[in-house]
Design a protein around this motif. Structure first.
Motif, PDB file in Angstrom:
ATOM      1  N   VAL A 169     -42.123  -0.041  83.810  1.00 14.54           N
ATOM      2  CA  VAL A 169     -41.838   0.339  82.160  1.00 14.54           C
ATOM      3  C   VAL A 169     -41.405   2.005  82.577  1.00 14.54           C
ATOM      4  O   VAL A 169     -40.139   2.665  82.033  1.00 14.54           O
ATOM      5  N   ALA A 170     -42.570   2.396  83.395  1.00 13.27           N
ATOM      6  CA  ALA A 170     -42.178   3.936  83.191  1.00 13.27           C
ATOM      7  C   ALA A 170     -42.815   3.988  84.785  1.00 13.27           C
ATOM      8  O   ALA A 170     -44.372   3.586  84.966  1.00 13.27           O
ATOM      9  N   HIS A 171     -42.599   5.831  85.224  1.00 13.14           N
ATOM     10  CA  HIS A 171     -43.551   5.919  86.386  1.00 13.14           C
ATOM     11  C   HIS A 171     -44.591   7.234  85.798  1.00 13.14           C
ATOM     12  O   HIS A 171     -43.919   7.967  84.892  1.00 13.14           O
ATOM     13  N   ALA A 172     -45.872   7.076  85.710  1.00 12.02           N
ATOM     14  CA  ALA A 172     -46.212   7.548  84.372  1.00 12.02           C
ATOM     15  C   ALA A 172     -46.794   9.559  85.163  1.00 12.02           C
ATOM     16  O   ALA A 172     -47.005   9.729  84.666  1.00 12.02           O
ATOM     17  N   MET A 173     -47.819   8.665  86.749  1.00 12.53           N
ATOM     18  CA  MET A 173     -48.404  10.009  86.719  1.00 12.53           C
ATOM     19  C   MET A 173     -48.051   9.931  88.277  1.00 12.53           C
ATOM     20  O   MET A 173     -48.493   8.787  88.871  1.00 12.53           O
ATOM     21  N   ASN A 174     -48.458  11.358  89.050  1.00 16.63           N
ATOM     22  CA  ASN A 174     -48.114  11.464  90.481  1.00 16.63           C
ATOM     23  C   ASN A 174     -49.411  12.527  90.701  1.00 16.63           C
ATOM     24  O   ASN A 174     -48.875  13.660  89.909  1.00 16.63           O
ATOM     25  N   ILE A 175     -50.285  12.652  91.630  1.00 14.04           N
ATOM     26  CA  ILE A 175     -50.996  13.656  92.001  1.00 14.04           C
ATOM     27  C   ILE A 175     -50.715  13.466  93.808  1.00 14.04           C
ATOM     28  O   ILE A 175     -51.478  12.471  94.117  1.00 14.04           O
ATOM     29  N   THR A 176     -50.460  14.219  94.104  1.00 10.82           N
ATOM     30  CA  THR A 176     -51.225  14.722  95.589  1.00 10.82           C
ATOM     31  C   THR A 176     -52.217  15.307  96.072  1.00 10.82           C
ATOM     32  O   THR A 176     -52.235  16.697  95.444  1.00 10.82           O
ATOM     33  N   LEU A 177     -52.924  15.303  96.979  1.00 11.68           N
ATOM     34  CA  LEU A 177     -54.126  15.957  97.619  1.00 11.68           C
ATOM     35  C   LEU A 177     -53.496  16.583  99.486  1.00 11.68           C
ATOM     36  O   LEU A 177     -53.590  15.748 100.057  1.00 11.68           O
ATOM     37  N   HIS A 178     -53.254  18.072  99.452  1.00 12.64           N
ATOM     38  CA  HIS A 178     -53.617  18.168 101.195  1.00 12.64           C
ATOM     39  C   HIS A 178     -55.071  18.858 101.510  1.00 12.64           C
ATOM     40  O   HIS A 178     -55.506  19.301 100.361  1.00 12.64           O
ATOM     41  N   GLY A 179     -55.762  18.269 102.343  1.00 14.35           N
ATOM     42  CA  GLY A 179     -56.920  18.773 102.718  1.00 14.35           C
ATOM     43  C   GLY A 179     -57.430  18.489 103.661  1.00 14.35           C
ATOM     44  O   GLY A 179     -56.470  18.291 105.188  1.00 14.35           O
ATOM     45  N   HIS A 180     -58.893  18.941 104.631  1.00 22.66           N
ATOM     46  CA  HIS A 180     -59.407  18.512 105.974  1.00 22.66           C
ATOM     47  C   HIS A 180     -60.044  17.874 105.688  1.00 22.66           C
ATOM     48  O   HIS A 180     -61.090  17.872 104.699  1.00 22.66           O
ATOM     49  N   LEU A 181     -60.829  16.873 106.655  1.00 24.00           N
ATOM     50  CA  LEU A 181     -61.766  15.876 106.940  1.00 24.00           C
ATOM     51  C   LEU A 181     -62.801  16.531 107.793  1.00 24.00           C
ATOM     52  O   LEU A 181     -62.067  16.538 108.562  1.00 24.00           O
ATOM     53  N   TYR A 182     -64.140  17.278 107.826  1.00 25.87           N
ATOM     54  CA  TYR A 182     -64.797  17.842 108.138  1.00 25.87           C
ATOM     55  C   TYR A 182     -65.957  17.098 109.063  1.00 25.87           C
ATOM     56  O   TYR A 182     -66.661  16.032 107.662  1.00 25.87           O
ATOM     57  N   GLU A 183     -66.278  16.905 110.305  1.00 24.48           N
ATOM     58  CA  GLU A 183     -67.658  15.910 110.782  1.00 24.48           C
ATOM     59  C   GLU A 183     -68.738  17.225 110.245  1.00 24.48           C
ATOM     60  O   GLU A 183     -68.261  17.942 111.778  1.00 24.48           O
ATOM     61  N   LEU A 184     -69.876  16.805 109.975  1.00 22.58           N
ATOM     62  CA  LEU A 184     -70.647  17.572 109.784  1.00 22.58           C
ATOM     63  C   LEU A 184     -71.240  18.523 111.063  1.00 22.58           C
ATOM     64  O   LEU A 184     -71.642  19.328 111.254  1.00 22.58           O
ATOM     65  N   ALA A 185     -71.792  17.490 112.227  1.00 20.12           N
ATOM     66  CA  ALA A 185     -72.424  16.959 113.570  1.00 20.12           C
ATOM     67  C   ALA A 185     -71.343  18.458 114.272  1.00 20.12           C
ATOM     68  O   ALA A 185     -71.730  19.393 114.988  1.00 20.12           O
ATOM     69  N   LYS A 186     -70.041  17.903 114.224  1.00 16.39           N
ATOM     70  CA  LYS A 186     -69.076  18.764 114.958  1.00 16.39           C
ATOM     71  C   LYS A 186     -69.188  20.243 114.389  1.00 16.39           C
ATOM     72  O   LYS A 186     -69.312  21.325 115.132  1.00 16.39           O
ATOM     73  N   GLU A 187     -69.283  20.598 112.902  1.00 19.16           N
ATOM     74  CA  GLU A 187     -69.211  21.663 112.284  1.00 19.16           C
ATOM     75  C   GLU A 187     -70.065  22.376 112.415  1.00 19.16           C
ATOM     76  O   GLU A 187     -70.098  23.917 112.971  1.00 19.16           O
ATOM     77  N   LYS A 188     -71.886  21.562 112.947  1.00 19.69           N
ATOM     78  CA  LYS A 188     -72.319  22.423 113.186  1.00 19.69           C
ATOM     79  C   LYS A 188     -72.571  22.891 113.856  1.00 19.69           C
ATOM     80  O   LYS A 188     -72.860  24.347 114.732  1.00 19.69           O
TER      81      LYS A 188
END
Length: 195
Positions: A169-188
């Protein structure tokens, strides 16, 4: 990797006679957090009105969304694609899943990524019981955050593309997301290096 670390920690603690509670301190934190940079959402106004999505500042780790469903939806499908750039900045698609939203909500056994999506969106939502058919009306979810990520991930930039459609019937919705995944141990470790 995680089971190996637990076994290693138990062996070391038994050799050194360390109490079990302190053993957990020997194992690095394998958690993650997601920082979002850009989010866009668009929808077909015949099916969705007042579509709104926003990343919440200052940390950019949560978001909120709302939509007004214009008609009762009995058949609803989705497509989830996740991509990451490689070392040469070439975007590689790592997940491409198409699913029947109603079937996913009915079944208890789901693919890990879809289960993560359903649990994330249902948390802090006014839709008490997510089920099909979706009634006409306003749905909103606040303080959406991505948690409980699988332990085999590595730090990386990521792109998510989530499409919802009414089959044939129809393409109803589109959501796009751009981000970054960080590992807690490396961030610390990075923070200790610079502080």
């Amino acid at each position: 990797m995680k089971p190996f670390l637990w076994c290693f920690g138990i062996i070391i603690s038994s050799l050194l006679q360390i109490p079990p509670i302190d053993t957990a301190k020997l194992i690095p934190n394998l958690g993650y957090y997601v920082e979002m940079h850009q989010m866009d959402c668009v929808g077909d106004s015949n099916y969705f009105a007042d579509l709104y999505c926003k990343i919440l500042t200052p940390k950019n780790r949560t978001m909120e969304a709302s939509v007004n469903i214009m008609h009762k939806l009995t058949a609803f499908s989705g497509s989830l694609r996740v991509s990451i750039p490689n070392a040469k900045k070439v975007i590689t698609q790592i997940f491409d899943i198409t699913f029947d939203v109603c079937k996913v909500l009915r079944e208890r056994k789901r693919k890990v990524l879809i289960d993560l999506l359903v649990n994330t969106l249902a948390r802090n939502s006014n839709a008490m019981a997510w089920r099909c058919p979706f009634p006409k009306g306003k749905f909103e979810s606040k303080n959406i955050s991505v948690t409980d990520l699988p332990p085999m991930l590595t730090e990386s930039e990521f792109f998510v593309n989530l499409d919802f459609f009414i089959p044939k019937v129809a393409h109803a919705m589109n959501i796009t997301l751009h981000g970054h995944l960080y590992e807690l141990a490396k961030e610390k470790a990075r923070r200790k290096k610079f502080l």
